[in-house]
Design a protein around this motif. Structure first.
Motif, PDB file in Angstrom:
ATOM      1  N   ASN A  92      -6.078  40.178 100.349  1.00  0.00           N
ATOM      2  CA  ASN A  92      -4.898  40.458 101.161  1.00  0.00           C
ATOM      3  C   ASN A  92      -4.793  41.966 101.323  1.00  0.00           C
ATOM      4  OD1 ASN A  92      -3.875  37.761 101.529  1.00  0.00           O
ATOM      5  ND2 ASN A  92      -3.450  37.783  99.340  1.00  0.00           N
ATOM      6  N   LEU A  93      -4.767  42.398 102.558  1.00  0.00           N
ATOM      7  CA  LEU A  93      -4.696  43.829 102.838  1.00  0.00           C
ATOM      8  C   LEU A  93      -3.237  44.256 102.979  1.00  0.00           C
ATOM      9  CD1 LEU A  93      -7.574  44.053 105.464  1.00  0.00           C
ATOM     10  CD2 LEU A  93      -7.674  44.645 103.059  1.00  0.00           C
ATOM     11  N   PRO A  94      -2.760  45.063 102.049  1.00  0.00           N
ATOM     12  CA  PRO A  94      -1.375  45.532 102.151  1.00  0.00           C
ATOM     13  C   PRO A  94      -1.244  46.529 103.298  1.00  0.00           C
ATOM     14  CG  PRO A  94      -2.469  46.646 100.352  1.00  0.00           C
ATOM     15  CD  PRO A  94      -3.438  45.632 100.897  1.00  0.00           C
ATOM     16  N   PRO A  95      -0.014  46.710 103.798  1.00  0.00           N
ATOM     17  CA  PRO A  95       0.154  47.712 104.853  1.00  0.00           C
ATOM     18  C   PRO A  95      -0.228  49.088 104.309  1.00  0.00           C
ATOM     19  CG  PRO A  95       2.243  46.595 104.359  1.00  0.00           C
ATOM     20  CD  PRO A  95       1.212  46.041 103.449  1.00  0.00           C
ATOM     21  N   LEU A  96      -0.790  49.904 105.160  1.00  0.00           N
ATOM     22  CA  LEU A  96      -1.224  51.232 104.737  1.00  0.00           C
ATOM     23  C   LEU A  96      -0.026  52.160 104.556  1.00  0.00           C
ATOM     24  CD1 LEU A  96      -4.232  51.760 107.165  1.00  0.00           C
ATOM     25  CD2 LEU A  96      -4.358  51.330 104.728  1.00  0.00           C
TER      26      LEU A  96
ATOM     27  N   ARG B 244      -3.033  56.573 105.101  1.00  0.00           N
ATOM     28  CA  ARG B 244      -3.416  56.797 106.498  1.00  0.00           C
ATOM     29  C   ARG B 244      -3.990  58.203 106.676  1.00  0.00           C
ATOM     30  NH1 ARG B 244      -1.447  52.869 109.982  1.00  0.00           N
ATOM     31  NH2 ARG B 244       0.167  51.573 109.065  1.00  0.00           N
ATOM     32  N   ARG B 245      -3.315  59.193 106.091  1.00  0.00           N
ATOM     33  CA  ARG B 245      -3.785  60.579 106.203  1.00  0.00           C
ATOM     34  C   ARG B 245      -5.151  60.739 105.528  1.00  0.00           C
ATOM     35  NH1 ARG B 245      -0.015  63.038 108.709  1.00  0.00           N
ATOM     36  NH2 ARG B 245       2.192  62.808 108.297  1.00  0.00           N
ATOM     37  N   GLU B 246      -5.328  60.054 104.394  1.00  0.00           N
ATOM     38  CA  GLU B 246      -6.606  60.085 103.677  1.00  0.00           C
ATOM     39  C   GLU B 246      -7.719  59.493 104.556  1.00  0.00           C
ATOM     40  OE1 GLU B 246      -8.175  57.795  99.800  1.00  0.00           O
ATOM     41  OE2 GLU B 246      -6.199  58.716  99.535  1.00  0.00           O
ATOM     42  N   LEU B 247      -7.412  58.393 105.229  1.00  0.00           N
ATOM     43  CA  LEU B 247      -8.400  57.753 106.107  1.00  0.00           C
ATOM     44  C   LEU B 247      -8.728  58.642 107.307  1.00  0.00           C
ATOM     45  CD1 LEU B 247      -7.191  54.041 106.021  1.00  0.00           C
ATOM     46  CD2 LEU B 247      -9.295  54.947 105.058  1.00  0.00           C
ATOM     47  N   VAL B 248      -7.717  59.354 107.825  1.00  0.00           N
ATOM     48  CA  VAL B 248      -7.966  60.271 108.941  1.00  0.00           C
ATOM     49  C   VAL B 248      -8.899  61.394 108.490  1.00  0.00           C
ATOM     50  CG1 VAL B 248      -6.878  62.010 110.418  1.00  0.00           C
ATOM     51  CG2 VAL B 248      -5.870  59.739 110.246  1.00  0.00           C
ATOM     52  N   ARG B 249      -8.667  61.905 107.278  1.00  0.00           N
ATOM     53  CA  ARG B 249      -9.554  62.959 106.748  1.00  0.00           C
ATOM     54  C   ARG B 249     -10.983  62.428 106.594  1.00  0.00           C
ATOM     55  NH1 ARG B 249      -5.083  64.339 103.700  1.00  0.00           N
ATOM     56  NH2 ARG B 249      -5.765  63.154 101.883  1.00  0.00           N
ATOM     57  N   LYS B 250     -11.090  61.202 106.090  1.00  0.00           N
ATOM     58  CA  LYS B 250     -12.417  60.602 105.913  1.00  0.00           C
ATOM     59  C   LYS B 250     -13.104  60.418 107.273  1.00  0.00           C
ATOM     60  CE  LYS B 250     -14.835  56.908 103.555  1.00  0.00           C
ATOM     61  NZ  LYS B 250     -14.765  55.727 102.724  1.00  0.00           N
TER      62      LYS B 250
END
Length: 185
Positions: free
Chosen positions: A101-105, A110-116
């Motif tokens: 189950n994927l919890p809401p980000l 989200r910022r971490e994923l944008v950096r990645k």
């Protein structure tokens, strides 16, 4: 000879963009996707294999992924591999099926994923520039050996720069699209 070098450069730069697309597909947004887990390596009788090679992966709901291995003895190994991945989720066993189950980000995630995503895009740009650099060396080598005029080499370098710019622009477009996708709540 010059034409072949330019075609090869375009092909290699295109591969860098394709690799980036695959990497971006594996970056989690708000929605579940089989791509998130299919390439996670699992120990299968002493051999590392991807989940997609040993199980059926499905997305029954927008925030859930199910994994049904063909060999149920490997379920603990799959669970362990998912926990150790950088997905940041806990798999739940439901008989012979593993549910994720994927919890809401969160805003921070989200910022971490944008950096990645930015780092992945930069790696693609570097790969594109490396191809350009190698082809430039080859063109200089052809110039030294003779057989091609200085104008031919100059035109080829200009064309190479146009190709490089085209693929760099594609990387930038992919990055901005992915950032928007990640930041959309």
């Amino acid at each position: 000879m010059i034409e072949e070098l330019l075609k090869d450069a375009e092909k290699r730069m295109g591969k860098a963009v394709e690799v980036l697309k695959g990497e971006f597909a594996g970056l989690r947004t708000g929605r579940a996707s089989t791509v998130l887990v299919e390439d996670i390596k699992v120990d299968y009788y002493g051999t590392p294999v991807t989940i997609k090679q040993i199980a059926q992966i499905a997305v029954p709901e927008p925030t859930q992924i199910t994994i049904q291995p063909w060999d149920t003895s490997v379920i603990p190994n799959i669970e362990k591999a998912i926990r150790e991945s950088d997905l940041g989720v806990q798999p739940q066993r439901d008989g012979n099926i593993i549910r994720i189950n994927l919890p809401p980000l969160t805003e921070e995630r989200r910022r971490e994923l944008v950096r990645k995503a930015g780092k992945l895009a930069e790696q693609a740009r570097i790969a594109i520039r490396n191809v350009r650099h190698e082809v430039m060396k080859e063109l200089d080598k052809l110039k030294k050996e003779g057989g091609f005029s200085e104008d031919d080499i100059k035109r080829a370098k200009e064309e190479l720069q146009k190709i490089t710019d085209k693929f760099t622009k594609k990387v930038d477009e992919l990055l901005s699209k992915k950032e928007e996708e990640i930041l959309t709540v």
